[in-house]
Design a protein around this motif. Structure first.
Motif, short mmCIF file in Angstrom:
data_model
loop_
_atom_site.label_atom_id
_atom_site.label_comp_id
_atom_site.label_asym_id
_atom_site.label_seq_id
_atom_site.Cartn_x
_atom_site.Cartn_y
_atom_site.Cartn_z
N GLU A 85 0.83 -1.20 0.00
CA GLU A 85 0.00 0.00 0.00
C GLU A 85 0.87 1.25 0.00
O GLU A 85 1.78 1.37 0.82
CB GLU A 85 -0.91 0.03 1.23
CG GLU A 85 -1.95 -1.08 1.28
CD GLU A 85 -2.87 -0.94 2.47
OE1 GLU A 85 -2.71 0.04 3.23
OE2 GLU A 85 -3.75 -1.81 2.66
N ARG A 113 0.25 4.71 0.93
CA ARG A 113 -0.77 5.52 1.61
C ARG A 113 -0.54 7.00 1.40
O ARG A 113 -1.48 7.79 1.42
CB ARG A 113 -0.77 5.19 3.10
CG ARG A 113 -1.15 3.73 3.37
CD ARG A 113 -1.13 3.41 4.84
NE ARG A 113 -1.49 2.00 5.07
CZ ARG A 113 -1.51 1.42 6.25
NH1 ARG A 113 -1.15 2.12 7.35
NH2 ARG A 113 -1.83 0.15 6.37
N ASN A 167 5.29 6.69 0.43
CA ASN A 167 5.23 6.14 1.79
C ASN A 167 4.50 4.80 1.71
O ASN A 167 3.26 4.75 1.71
CB ASN A 167 4.51 7.11 2.73
CG ASN A 167 4.54 6.62 4.17
OD1 ASN A 167 5.25 5.67 4.50
ND2 ASN A 167 3.77 7.25 5.03
N TYR A 175 3.63 0.73 2.68
CA TYR A 175 3.41 -0.19 3.80
C TYR A 175 3.26 -1.60 3.24
O TYR A 175 2.71 -1.80 2.15
CB TYR A 175 2.14 0.17 4.58
CG TYR A 175 2.29 1.36 5.49
CD1 TYR A 175 2.43 1.19 6.87
CD2 TYR A 175 2.28 2.65 4.98
CE1 TYR A 175 2.55 2.28 7.71
CE2 TYR A 175 2.42 3.75 5.82
CZ TYR A 175 2.55 3.56 7.19
OH TYR A 175 2.68 4.64 8.02
N VAL A 209 1.30 -4.89 4.36
CA VAL A 209 0.20 -5.20 5.27
C VAL A 209 -0.12 -6.69 5.17
O VAL A 209 -0.33 -7.23 4.07
CB VAL A 209 -1.05 -4.36 4.95
CG1 VAL A 209 -2.18 -4.68 5.93
CG2 VAL A 209 -0.72 -2.87 4.96
N GLU A 234 1.45 -4.83 10.10
CA GLU A 234 1.88 -3.96 8.99
C GLU A 234 3.22 -3.34 9.35
O GLU A 234 3.58 -3.20 10.51
CB GLU A 234 0.83 -2.88 8.70
CG GLU A 234 0.60 -1.90 9.83
CD GLU A 234 -0.41 -0.82 9.46
OE1 GLU A 234 -0.17 0.34 9.82
OE2 GLU A 234 -1.41 -1.15 8.80
N ILE A 235 3.98 -2.99 8.31
CA ILE A 235 5.29 -2.40 8.52
C ILE A 235 5.50 -1.30 7.49
O ILE A 235 5.18 -1.47 6.30
CB ILE A 235 6.41 -3.46 8.43
CG1 ILE A 235 7.77 -2.83 8.71
CG2 ILE A 235 6.40 -4.18 7.09
CD1 ILE A 235 8.89 -3.85 8.83
N SER A 236 5.99 -0.15 7.94
CA SER A 236 6.24 0.98 7.04
C SER A 236 7.64 0.87 6.46
O SER A 236 8.59 0.49 7.15
CB SER A 236 6.10 2.30 7.82
OG SER A 236 6.54 3.39 7.02
N LYS A 243 9.12 3.51 5.22
CA LYS A 243 9.64 4.87 5.19
C LYS A 243 10.86 5.02 6.09
O LYS A 243 11.74 5.83 5.85
CB LYS A 243 8.56 5.87 5.62
CG LYS A 243 8.93 7.33 5.35
CD LYS A 243 7.75 8.25 5.60
CE LYS A 243 8.10 9.69 5.23
NZ LYS A 243 6.95 10.60 5.44
N SER A 278 8.56 1.60 -4.37
CA SER A 278 8.45 0.79 -3.16
C SER A 278 9.71 -0.05 -2.95
O SER A 278 10.15 -0.26 -1.82
CB SER A 278 7.21 -0.11 -3.22
OG SER A 278 7.37 -1.13 -4.19
#
Length: 484
Positions: free
Chosen positions: A251, A253, A257, A259, A261, A289-291, A293, A446
């Motif tokens: 994702e 978002r 940025n 994620y 999930v 979930e993990i970012s 960023k 990404s």
């Protein structure tokens, strides 16, 4: 001379902390605590046992000793020194004198007193900086035991030392001569890929290679098989693959940025490999979930563990006889050691031949040829069958392999003219019309975030003489002193 059994105490026999330092063959004592300042009058009693301080002559034995040394940087107001001989030495048989002043001075501004077997020495005036006090006592033979001098035999002249030298020379010969030649020979004999056993059954050129039981290799396995390395494109391809299978969603978002999930449980699912399950466990160990960023230690750990398991999987499936990464690490270490020892021929052999030592099995060579055919197909700009160019399912099926090979942009160009539906495993940012090129550009962003997030942060981290002559500073012992 040899100094042993050293101790430093005060007048109450309370020990002082001290440190022994060897400075160019001289023993130096640093007494006290460098972090503490003391004032007033203090007494330091230094005791030690010394061997080799006596000189033996044909008609007498002698102690020639620097009572203070000539390296004091402060004046000495007065000084008393004494020598106690063993019982049996009569005062008439004892000869004694003393010297004061700078090194080499024959001045005798001092007094000598003999009582029984004791001799005491006193300075008459102040010893200025770099002036010392030396005493000389001669006494008859047989008063003290004679320690006969023994020829000094250095370690390298002993049998053991000669064996060690021979071993060192032999090891150096192997290291500097034999090993640089042996690595290329080993590469010629064992490091090159063999010829495949056969072409096997005909395969469609857009199919991935398969294991011996017939399982298609995953994208991460295929990418690592071709270049013999597991790198970030292979990890990115694995993420796309497990996302397509419904285990996670990518994702975006906010702009750039991303994620990851978690979508469903994967513990008992047989559609993904154990190494992929281990990777998913690693990134979702504390959250669903993990970012991407920010840098994450858990993500870095999961990525490194996945790389390790991919290598192990390729060895397990008999595409490699040994772990290629372990072989490269071994020869990298050899190359670094060779560089530190200035063995430049070995540096060349280790980095040029050694790092190319990983070897595929005949099955691995055959699978690599299939994988290269797949890569050529994915990177070709020629339009193929009509149903391929208009089939999103076909695009998505081979997308992870294109990512592993680093040709996902080229692959996307072949599908840019068809209307695509956003996959359920991905959601992008913005309202632009979804197509293959937009999709792969977003995925590339990404992947860049993944590489950044999976990168750990780093923080910057004594001379002797006969009694017939002498001078100040000419005896054994001596030295000087000063403050911390």
């Amino acid at each position: 001379m040899i100094f042993e059994k050293i101790s430093v105490t005060d007048e109450k026999e309370e020990p002082y902390p001290y440190k022994e330092i060897d400075e160019n063959g001289k023993l130096r004592l640093k007494i006290g605590d460098p972090d503490k300042t003391i004032t007033g009058l203090h007494t330091y009693i230094i005791r030690y046992q010394v061997s080799g301080a006596l000189t033996y002559f044909s008609d007498h034995d002698e102690l020639y000793w620097n009572a203070t040394g000539n390296e004091w940087t402060v004046p000495i107001a007065s000084l008393t020194s004494g020598v106690r001989l063993p019982v049996g030495a009569a005062p008439i048989e004892i000869s004694a004198t003393c010297y004061t002043g700078s090194v080499g001075s024959t001045s005798r501004d001092c007094e000598v007193n003999k009582t029984d077997n004791n001799v005491s020495f006193n300075t008459n005036g102040i010893l200025q900086p770099n002036q010392g006090f030396t005493v000389v006592v001669g006494f008859p033979k047989n008063i003290v035991s004679v320690l006969e001098p023994k020829p000094y035999v250095g370690f390298w002249e002993t049998t053991l030392g000669k064996i060690v030298i021979a071993v060192i020379i032999f090891a150096a010969f192997l290291w500097y001569v034999v090993y640089p030649i042996w690595i290329p020979i080993k590469w010629l004999r064992e490091g090159r890929d063999p010829n495949p056993i056969g072409t096997g059954e005909t395969k469609a050129w857009f199919d991935p290679p398969k294991t011996k039981p017939g399982r298609p290799l995953t994208s991460e396995e295929t990418g690592a098989l071709v270049d013999e390395r597991v790198d970030m494109p292979d990890i990115s391809a694995m993420i796309v693959s497990v996302a397509q299978k419904g285990f996670l969603k990518i994702e975006e978002r906010e702009k750039n940025n991303f994620y990851l999930v978690k979508r469903k449980d994967f513990a008992g699912d047989a559609s993904i490999l154990q190494l992929e399950k281990s990777f998913l466990d690693g990134i979702f160990q504390s959250s669903n979930e993990i970012s991407l960023k920010k840098r994450k230690l858990s993500l870095y750990t999961a990525v490194e563990e996945a790389k390790k398991k991919i290598y192990e999987q390729l060895v397990k499936e008999r595409f490699f006889a040994k772990n290629p990464n372990s072989i490269r690490i071994f020869y990298t270490v050899i190359g670094i050691l060779a560089l530190t020892t200035a063995n430049f021929p070995l540096v060349f052999s280790a980095f040029f031949f050694g790092r190319h030592m990983p070897k595929k099995t005949p099955l691995g060579v055959e699978a690599k040829n299939v994988a290269k055919s797949l890569r050529n197909f994915l990177s070709s700009q020629e339009r193929q069958l009509e149903f391929q160019a208009k089939n999103q399912l076909f695009f998505e099926k081979l997308l992870p392999y294109a990512v592993a090979f680093g040709v996902e942009r080229i692959w996307a160009e072949r599908f840019k003219d068809i209307q695509m539906v956003t996959p359920d495993w991905y959601s992008g940012y913005g309202a632009a019309r979804f197509n293959s090129v937009y999709f792969t550009n977003s995925l590339n962003s990404s992947f860049s975030s993944l590489q950044s997030a999976a990168t750990p942060t780093t923080s910057s981290t004594g001379h002797s003489s006969g009694f017939s002559g002498g001078s100040s500073g000419g005896g054994g012992g001596g030295g000087g002193g000063g403050s911390w």
